[in-house]
Design a protein around this motif. Structure first.
Motif, PDB file in Angstrom:
ATOM      1  N   LEU A 147       0.835  -1.207   0.000  1.00  0.00           N
ATOM      2  CA  LEU A 147       0.000   0.000   0.000  1.00  0.00           C
ATOM      3  C   LEU A 147       0.869   1.257   0.000  1.00  0.00           C
ATOM      4  CD1 LEU A 147      -2.759  -1.005   2.612  1.00  0.00           C
ATOM      5  CD2 LEU A 147      -2.942  -1.019   0.111  1.00  0.00           C
ATOM      6  N   ALA A 150       2.570   1.827  -3.362  1.00  0.00           N
ATOM      7  CA  ALA A 150       1.578   2.308  -4.329  1.00  0.00           C
ATOM      8  C   ALA A 150       1.287   3.787  -4.086  1.00  0.00           C
ATOM      9  CB  ALA A 150       0.294   1.488  -4.223  1.00  0.00           C
ATOM     10  N   ALA A 151       1.206   4.170  -2.803  1.00  0.00           N
ATOM     11  CA  ALA A 151       0.915   5.565  -2.469  1.00  0.00           C
ATOM     12  C   ALA A 151       2.068   6.472  -2.889  1.00  0.00           C
ATOM     13  CB  ALA A 151       0.646   5.690  -0.967  1.00  0.00           C
ATOM     14  N   SER A 154       2.001   6.803  -6.634  1.00  0.00           N
ATOM     15  CA  SER A 154       0.838   7.589  -7.065  1.00  0.00           C
ATOM     16  C   SER A 154       1.033   9.064  -6.784  1.00  0.00           C
ATOM     17  CB  SER A 154      -0.422   7.145  -6.327  1.00  0.00           C
ATOM     18  OG  SER A 154      -0.701   5.828  -6.631  1.00  0.00           O
ATOM     19  N   HIS A 158       0.951  11.792  -9.636  1.00  0.00           N
ATOM     20  CA  HIS A 158      -0.035  12.861  -9.530  1.00  0.00           C
ATOM     21  C   HIS A 158       0.635  14.226  -9.757  1.00  0.00           C
ATOM     22  CE1 HIS A 158      -3.539  15.027  -8.044  1.00  0.00           C
ATOM     23  NE2 HIS A 158      -2.723  15.740  -7.295  1.00  0.00           N
ATOM     24  N   GLU A 181       1.660  13.979   2.988  1.00  0.00           N
ATOM     25  CA  GLU A 181       0.344  13.343   3.123  1.00  0.00           C
ATOM     26  C   GLU A 181       0.477  11.811   3.143  1.00  0.00           C
ATOM     27  OE1 GLU A 181      -2.902  15.122   1.441  1.00  0.00           O
ATOM     28  OE2 GLU A 181      -4.194  13.387   1.706  1.00  0.00           O
ATOM     29  N   LEU A 185      -0.502   9.281   6.225  1.00  0.00           N
ATOM     30  CA  LEU A 185      -1.463   8.172   6.094  1.00  0.00           C
ATOM     31  C   LEU A 185      -0.958   6.944   6.840  1.00  0.00           C
ATOM     32  CD1 LEU A 185      -2.539   8.014   2.326  1.00  0.00           C
ATOM     33  CD2 LEU A 185      -3.928   8.757   4.251  1.00  0.00           C
ATOM     34  N   HIS A 203      -9.929  19.078  13.950  1.00  0.00           N
ATOM     35  CA  HIS A 203     -11.147  19.884  13.948  1.00  0.00           C
ATOM     36  C   HIS A 203     -11.701  20.154  15.338  1.00  0.00           C
ATOM     37  CE1 HIS A 203     -11.370  19.470   9.647  1.00  0.00           C
ATOM     38  NE2 HIS A 203     -11.178  18.205   9.793  1.00  0.00           N
TER      39      HIS A 203
ATOM     40  N   GLN B 124      -7.574   0.771 -12.060  1.00  0.00           N
ATOM     41  CA  GLN B 124      -7.198   1.822 -11.110  1.00  0.00           C
ATOM     42  C   GLN B 124      -7.775   3.170 -11.545  1.00  0.00           C
ATOM     43  OE1 GLN B 124      -3.290   1.404  -9.540  1.00  0.00           O
ATOM     44  NE2 GLN B 124      -3.031   3.566  -9.132  1.00  0.00           N
ATOM     45  N   ARG B 128     -10.220   5.564  -9.513  1.00  0.00           N
ATOM     46  CA  ARG B 128      -9.795   6.937  -9.246  1.00  0.00           C
ATOM     47  C   ARG B 128     -10.870   7.932  -9.673  1.00  0.00           C
ATOM     48  NH1 ARG B 128      -5.254   8.147 -12.815  1.00  0.00           N
ATOM     49  NH2 ARG B 128      -6.719   9.350 -14.050  1.00  0.00           N
ATOM     50  N   ALA B 142      -8.054  15.491  -5.412  1.00  0.00           N
ATOM     51  CA  ALA B 142      -7.528  14.759  -6.568  1.00  0.00           C
ATOM     52  C   ALA B 142      -6.394  13.820  -6.139  1.00  0.00           C
ATOM     53  CB  ALA B 142      -7.030  15.735  -7.630  1.00  0.00           C
ATOM     54  N   LEU B 143      -5.486  14.354  -5.319  1.00  0.00           N
ATOM     55  CA  LEU B 143      -4.386  13.515  -4.824  1.00  0.00           C
ATOM     56  C   LEU B 143      -4.940  12.370  -3.983  1.00  0.00           C
ATOM     57  CD1 LEU B 143      -1.441  12.773  -4.187  1.00  0.00           C
ATOM     58  CD2 LEU B 143      -1.486  14.488  -2.361  1.00  0.00           C
ATOM     59  N   ARG B 144      -5.894  12.714  -3.133  1.00  0.00           N
ATOM     60  CA  ARG B 144      -6.469  11.716  -2.240  1.00  0.00           C
ATOM     61  C   ARG B 144      -7.178  10.603  -3.020  1.00  0.00           C
ATOM     62  NH1 ARG B 144      -6.030  12.370   3.132  1.00  0.00           N
ATOM     63  NH2 ARG B 144      -7.385  10.930   4.217  1.00  0.00           N
ATOM     64  N   GLU B 146      -6.419   9.676  -5.978  1.00  0.00           N
ATOM     65  CA  GLU B 146      -5.339   8.911  -6.619  1.00  0.00           C
ATOM     66  C   GLU B 146      -4.732   7.907  -5.633  1.00  0.00           C
ATOM     67  OE1 GLU B 146      -2.781   9.224 -10.234  1.00  0.00           O
ATOM     68  OE2 GLU B 146      -3.610  11.080  -9.484  1.00  0.00           O
ATOM     69  N   LEU B 147      -4.469   8.375  -4.419  1.00  0.00           N
ATOM     70  CA  LEU B 147      -3.870   7.515  -3.399  1.00  0.00           C
ATOM     71  C   LEU B 147      -4.829   6.387  -3.018  1.00  0.00           C
ATOM     72  CD1 LEU B 147      -2.265  10.195  -1.016  1.00  0.00           C
ATOM     73  CD2 LEU B 147      -1.102   8.790  -2.734  1.00  0.00           C
ATOM     74  N   ALA B 150      -5.125   3.775  -5.769  1.00  0.00           N
ATOM     75  CA  ALA B 150      -3.906   2.957  -5.800  1.00  0.00           C
ATOM     76  C   ALA B 150      -3.929   1.949  -4.656  1.00  0.00           C
ATOM     77  CB  ALA B 150      -2.672   3.844  -5.694  1.00  0.00           C
ATOM     78  N   ALA B 151      -4.414   2.375  -3.487  1.00  0.00           N
ATOM     79  CA  ALA B 151      -4.468   1.487  -2.329  1.00  0.00           C
ATOM     80  C   ALA B 151      -5.465   0.351  -2.557  1.00  0.00           C
ATOM     81  CB  ALA B 151      -4.831   2.280  -1.077  1.00  0.00           C
ATOM     82  N   VAL B 182      -7.417  -0.462   4.197  1.00  0.00           N
ATOM     83  CA  VAL B 182      -7.398   0.657   3.250  1.00  0.00           C
ATOM     84  C   VAL B 182      -8.360   1.749   3.712  1.00  0.00           C
ATOM     85  CG1 VAL B 182      -8.027   1.372   0.904  1.00  0.00           C
ATOM     86  CG2 VAL B 182      -6.687  -0.705   1.260  1.00  0.00           C
ATOM     87  N   LEU B 185      -7.046   3.680   6.600  1.00  0.00           N
ATOM     88  CA  LEU B 185      -5.980   4.630   6.242  1.00  0.00           C
ATOM     89  C   LEU B 185      -6.569   5.986   5.880  1.00  0.00           C
ATOM     90  CD1 LEU B 185      -3.523   2.714   3.864  1.00  0.00           C
ATOM     91  CD2 LEU B 185      -3.102   3.414   6.209  1.00  0.00           C
ATOM     92  N   PHE B 186      -7.706   5.935   5.204  1.00  0.00           N
ATOM     93  CA  PHE B 186      -8.290   7.169   4.674  1.00  0.00           C
ATOM     94  C   PHE B 186      -9.494   7.613   5.495  1.00  0.00           C
ATOM     95  CE2 PHE B 186      -6.004   5.204   1.213  1.00  0.00           C
ATOM     96  CZ  PHE B 186      -5.337   6.275   0.648  1.00  0.00           C
ATOM     97  N   GLU B 188     -10.179   9.684   7.829  1.00  0.00           N
ATOM     98  CA  GLU B 188     -10.497  11.110   8.010  1.00  0.00           C
ATOM     99  C   GLU B 188     -10.062  11.862   6.755  1.00  0.00           C
ATOM    100  OE1 GLU B 188     -11.472  14.860   9.703  1.00  0.00           O
ATOM    101  OE2 GLU B 188     -12.212  12.816   9.807  1.00  0.00           O
ATOM    102  N   SER B 190      -9.031  14.493   4.142  1.00  0.00           N
ATOM    103  CA  SER B 190      -8.652  15.896   4.302  1.00  0.00           C
ATOM    104  C   SER B 190      -9.732  16.729   3.630  1.00  0.00           C
ATOM    105  CB  SER B 190      -7.284  16.195   3.694  1.00  0.00           C
ATOM    106  OG  SER B 190      -7.075  15.468   2.529  1.00  0.00           O
ATOM    107  N   GLY B 192     -12.514  17.106   4.913  1.00  0.00           N
ATOM    108  CA  GLY B 192     -13.768  16.427   5.242  1.00  0.00           C
ATOM    109  C   GLY B 192     -14.729  17.382   5.910  1.00  0.00           C
TER     110      GLY B 192
END
Lengths: 223, 223
Positions: A147, A150-151, A154, A158, A181, A185, A203, B124, B128, B142-144, B146-147, B150-151, B182, B185-186, B188, B190, B192
């Motif tokens: 993972l 891959a990140a 990516s 990007h 970032e 993660l 937050h 992928q 994405r 966009a980056l998020r 992509e990540l 990929a994950a 996976v 990992l994501f 929260e 960004s 959000g």
């Protein structure tokens, strides 16, 4: 006559011909002709006609491998990955318009795009192997290495794509932000060796006292 | 004679010949001959000789796209991604030995491996685009996306490879666990929309009172 190196003359000729006649319609002989050299010379420098327009990935992969090999501990490993990926990005950026010409071609021609994608997979594999070794045999480490690699790749792609499309003029700074970032993660590796209490606060809109009370309860429940 | 469909006869013939003679030494005609059909029939079903041994990715990609399109909100999006990726994995698992034969070939033959890798990139990309749309135009989305894509794909490939190598007999359960990782990992995103205070406590080894005091200070400093 200026003394442009043969390799560069071949690259310029290939880009020009792929653009003028199309990739399929251009032969290795055409490229050699345009560069003013023989076919044998072309094949001394490149394995195939498409090879001509790609960076010297074998060399770049060797550099990546070497740079990664200098890191041994967790903190130096993250630094090594970040620096290595920046190094790859800067190779493309240094190419300038040539990199953008290649991007235009790989966007249009499936054979070239597939070739590019296969190369990216070679970088990703190097990162994966490096991260897996650094993580050791902890449970879940293999997946985590996969993972993370891959990140990393990516994030690189990007930012590279943004630079190729002229969406950014600060690719190095953007890559650093993207890598931050990525690192965040994976900030707490599963099976990590941390012993303290890591508290991440996001937050804050609530009363600090109420939050502190909640946390006190949460920690007591776990002990 | 049993009525094995033409497509399957061609697949069996291709696998057998690639194994017996090698991939380079096998022509489309050889495959058609072995399957007892004409060359025209082969090219009615497949675009090229290597196409014969790969799953019908065009169809599978269409299914993936359709499944993703049914989700619209954040929670259903995660469910859709997880279910879709499981669906792809199970297609390989259903193939059984055929998938393992292909793996043996793609591990050995660069052309086939590159082809496989290019296909993975198509999945992928679908993930994405779906994730990016679902996240909307938030900064860093966009980056998020992509990540995350990929994950998702890496988690799938990790489990698939384990199954292909007979390292697991529970690929679906392993994929669910990997996808849980996976998603966490994501957890929260960004940018959000959360308004409360999210506090993540890891490895509590310190006195709850001391931690509470630290947090109280941290929150006060930010307000």
């Amino acid at each position: 006559m200026t003394a442009i190196p043969v390799r560069d003359r071949l690259v310029d000729a290939a880009f020009a011909l792929f653009d003028e006649r199309g990739y399929e319609q251009t032969t290795a002989d055409d490229i050699a002709d345009r560069a003013g050299v023989g076919r044998t010379t072309l094949f001394r420098h490149y394995r195939s006609k498409e090879d001509v327009i790609f960076p010297d990935h074998d060399r770049l992969l060797a550099i990546v491998k070497e740079r990664l090999a200098t890191a041994s501990k967790a903190d130096t490993a993250i630094v090594a990955v970040t620096e290595t990926v920046r190094l790859v990005l800067l190779r493309y950026v240094e190419e300038g318009d040539r990199a953008r010409l290649r991007y235009a071609l790989t966007s249009r021609i499936a054979t070239l795009r597939d070739r590019e994608i296969a190369t990216v997979a070679r970088y990703q594999r190097l990162f994966r192997e490096f991260i897996a070794e650094w993580m050791g045999p902890a449970p879940g480490a293999a997946l985590r290495a996969e993972l993370m690699a891959a990140a990393v790749v990516s994030a690189h792609n990007h930012v590279l794509r943004r630079w190729l499309r002229r969406d950014t003029t600060e690719p190095a700074a953007e890559l650093d932000a993207a890598m931050t970032e990525v690192v965040s993660l994976f900030a707490e590796p599963s099976g990590g060796k941390s012993n303290g209490t890591a508290v991440i606060v996001l937050h804050d809109q609530r009363d600090p006292e109420a939050v502190a009370a909640t946390i006190r309860r949460a920690l007591r429940q776990r002990s």
